[in-house]
Structure formats: structure tokens, C-alpha cells
Design a protein around this motif. Structure first.
Motif, PDB file in Angstrom:
ATOM      1  N   ASP A  13      28.758  61.234  39.552  1.00 27.69           N
ATOM      2  CA  ASP A  13      29.167  61.441  40.941  1.00 27.69           C
ATOM      3  C   ASP A  13      28.732  60.287  41.834  1.00 27.69           C
ATOM      4  O   ASP A  13      27.556  59.935  41.873  1.00 27.69           O
ATOM      5  CB  ASP A  13      28.568  62.746  41.488  1.00 27.69           C
ATOM      6  CG  ASP A  13      29.156  63.977  40.813  1.00 27.69           C
ATOM      7  OD1 ASP A  13      30.229  63.846  40.190  1.00 27.69           O
ATOM      8  OD2 ASP A  13      28.548  65.050  40.903  1.00 27.69           O
ATOM      9  N   GLY A  14      29.687  59.686  42.522  1.00 27.95           N
ATOM     10  CA  GLY A  14      29.375  58.596  43.445  1.00 27.95           C
ATOM     11  C   GLY A  14      29.324  57.231  42.800  1.00 27.95           C
ATOM     12  O   GLY A  14      29.193  56.219  43.486  1.00 27.95           O
ATOM     13  N   ASP A  18      34.178  60.287  42.807  1.00 26.35           N
ATOM     14  CA  ASP A  18      33.561  61.029  43.905  1.00 26.35           C
ATOM     15  C   ASP A  18      33.912  62.503  43.799  1.00 26.35           C
ATOM     16  O   ASP A  18      34.874  62.971  44.398  1.00 26.35           O
ATOM     17  CB  ASP A  18      34.018  60.469  45.255  1.00 26.35           C
ATOM     18  CG  ASP A  18      33.379  61.224  46.423  1.00 26.35           C
ATOM     19  OD1 ASP A  18      32.388  61.944  46.182  1.00 26.35           O
ATOM     20  OD2 ASP A  18      33.866  61.098  47.551  1.00 26.35           O
ATOM     21  N   LYS A  21      32.405  65.566  46.971  1.00 30.67           N
ATOM     22  CA  LYS A  21      33.132  66.298  48.021  1.00 30.67           C
ATOM     23  C   LYS A  21      33.518  67.691  47.537  1.00 30.67           C
ATOM     24  O   LYS A  21      33.518  68.647  48.322  1.00 30.67           O
ATOM     25  CB  LYS A  21      34.376  65.516  48.445  1.00 30.67           C
ATOM     26  CG  LYS A  21      35.361  65.229  47.326  1.00 30.67           C
ATOM     27  CD  LYS A  21      36.441  64.255  47.760  1.00 30.67           C
ATOM     28  CE  LYS A  21      37.343  63.882  46.584  1.00 30.67           C
ATOM     29  NZ  LYS A  21      38.270  62.781  46.925  1.00 30.67           N
ATOM     30  N   LYS A  47      21.969  65.633  46.523  1.00 34.65           N
ATOM     31  CA  LYS A  47      22.370  64.485  45.697  1.00 34.65           C
ATOM     32  C   LYS A  47      21.450  64.303  44.504  1.00 34.65           C
ATOM     33  O   LYS A  47      20.237  64.185  44.651  1.00 34.65           O
ATOM     34  CB  LYS A  47      22.372  63.206  46.544  1.00 34.65           C
ATOM     35  CG  LYS A  47      23.724  62.842  47.096  1.00 34.65           C
ATOM     36  CD  LYS A  47      23.737  61.391  47.574  1.00 34.65           C
ATOM     37  CE  LYS A  47      25.161  60.927  47.854  1.00 34.65           C
ATOM     38  NZ  LYS A  47      25.189  59.516  48.255  1.00 34.65           N
ATOM     39  N   LEU A  95      36.717  55.740  41.015  1.00 37.57           N
ATOM     40  CA  LEU A  95      36.331  54.852  42.107  1.00 37.57           C
ATOM     41  C   LEU A  95      36.716  53.400  41.791  1.00 37.57           C
ATOM     42  O   LEU A  95      36.730  52.996  40.622  1.00 37.57           O
ATOM     43  CB  LEU A  95      34.828  54.963  42.371  1.00 37.57           C
ATOM     44  CG  LEU A  95      34.397  56.293  43.018  1.00 37.57           C
ATOM     45  CD1 LEU A  95      32.881  56.405  43.076  1.00 37.57           C
ATOM     46  CD2 LEU A  95      34.982  56.433  44.430  1.00 37.57           C
ATOM     47  N   ASP A 172      23.608  56.227  42.459  1.00 36.47           N
ATOM     48  CA  ASP A 172      23.875  56.241  43.900  1.00 36.47           C
ATOM     49  C   ASP A 172      22.895  57.116  44.674  1.00 36.47           C
ATOM     50  O   ASP A 172      23.010  57.224  45.896  1.00 36.47           O
ATOM     51  CB  ASP A 172      25.304  56.721  44.181  1.00 36.47           C
ATOM     52  CG  ASP A 172      25.465  58.218  43.983  1.00 36.47           C
ATOM     53  OD1 ASP A 172      24.889  58.762  43.010  1.00 36.47           O
ATOM     54  OD2 ASP A 172      26.145  58.858  44.797  1.00 36.47           O
TER      55      ASP A 172
END
Length: 210
Positions: A13-14, A18, A21, A47, A95, A172
């Protein structure tokens, strides 16, 4: 550091996609059913944190008490909603630069692992069409300790047959950077240089490396 690494370990994630969300939408939906608002600011605290720890934070935000059985039911309901979101994921949601950088690493002979708290990691990689680019996937189904514990990155480097010192972690979240350093890896932070100040270097995204 990046030129000499033998292994690359990516958070999901990130970093690759992503899906944060979708996590947020599912947590917010749960909070609404429990009678309180869960803001994007509150969500920042989740996170890099495991599902049950995330639930604990959410319940603290709402001042909600729940026993073990109720917590498990809540976590399952949240995950069911999240899975509904990610079941519609498409390769276009990768991404910028992620696929290209993974391909570049494979061409260089660098071994690639995923190191993520997500229990849906393998499913997500499949939806994105990049599962075959990873030599190992270490996710929430294979480790029990959440970041900043280094377990996931130690397990990932072991799965690649490498020493942690020969691996670079791409993260991240501050907890992930801390976990990577604790494992003995070099760490590339993706995002804010202020939040990820303990990383060996910080970039905006993998697109900067291709």
C-alpha cells in the motif's frame, strides 16, 4: 545502495498501489455503523499497522468498548467491505513507475519480495497482473508481528535466500522504515522526507527510479 543491492523488498500500500483509500472507506463505514466519524486524519494512524491493531485504534477514537468476539466480527465485516472494493482493482491502478521498476530489477537479476501487513496481498498482486514479478510474498498470513517489528522484512530476506544487509526495503510509512532499519536493511522512503526522515533516502515515488 540501489546499484549494489541483491534483493528488493516492497511494501504494498502506497508503494506499488494505493489501496489505502479503500481501507479508509471500509474503516469509515464501520465507524459510521458504530455511531461516530472516523476522519482521514484519524486514518493516518493506521498506516503500516495490522488489521486488529487498526481496529483497536479506531475503537479508541470512537470511545467504543468491545469484547474479543465483537472485535473479530467487526474486523471481518471491515475486511469483507474492503475485499469488495479491491475485487474491482485493475492493472491501471498500479502507481506510476512501479511496474517499470520491477521489470528493470528483474532484468538486472535483483531478487524481489513483497513485505506487507496485508492479508490480501497475493490477491491484490493477482488483480494488478504483477504476481509473477515477485520471487517471494511475505504478508499478514505469514507473519504475526506488525511493523515496526522487523519480522516481515527478516522473513522476506530469508525467503529470497539473502542477508538483510544485502536488501533494500521500499516503504511509505514511518513504522515500515523503522522495521526495515531494525531488520538490518537499507530503506528507501516513499513520500514525505519529514515523516520518513530515518530512511536512507526519500523519493516521491518509484517513477523517480526508472
Amino acid at each position: 545502495m540501489l546499484e549494489t543491492m541483491k534483493g528488493a523488498i516492497f511494501d504494498l500500500d502506497g508503494v506499488i498501489v494505493d489501496t489505502a483509500k479503500y481501507h479508509y472507506l471500509a474503516w469509515r463505514s464501520l465507524a459510521k455503523r458504530l455511531g461516530f466519524e472516523f476522519t482521514e486524519s484519524d486514518n493516518e494512524r493506521l498506516k503500516g499497522v495490522s488489521r486488529m491493531e487498526s481496529l483497536q485504534i479506531l475503537l479508541e477514537v470512537g470511545g467504543v468498548e468491545a469484547n474479543e468476539a465483537e472485535r473479530l466480527e467487526m474486523a471481518e465485516a471491515k475486511n469483507k467491505e474492503y475485499v469488495e472494493y479491491i475485487s474491482r482493482l485493475e492493472p491501471a491502478e498500479i502507481l506510476p513507475g512501479a511496474r517499470e521498476y520491477l521489470l528493470e530489477l528483474r532484468n538486472r537479476g535483483v531478487k524481489i519480495a513483497l513485505g506487507s501487513a496485508s492479508k490480501n496481498a497475493a490477491f491484490i498482486l493477482g488483480r494488478l497482473g504483477i504476481a509473477e514479478l515477485f520471487d517471494a510474498v511475505v504478508d499478514g498470513t505469514k507473519v504475526s508481528k506488525a511493523k515496526p517489528d522487523p519480522e516481515v522484512f527478516l522473513a522476506a530476506s530469508a525467503a529470497l535466500g539473502l542477508n538483510p544487509a544485502d536488501c533494500v526495503v521500499f516503504e511509505d510509512a514511518a513504522a515500515g522504515v523503522e522495521a526495515g532499519k531494525a531488520a538490518g536493511c537499507k530503506v528507501v522512503g516513499i513520500g514525505s522526507a519529514v515523516i520518513l526522515r530515518d530512511a536512507d533516502c526519500v523519493i516521491a515515488g518509484l517513477h523517480e527510479l526508472v
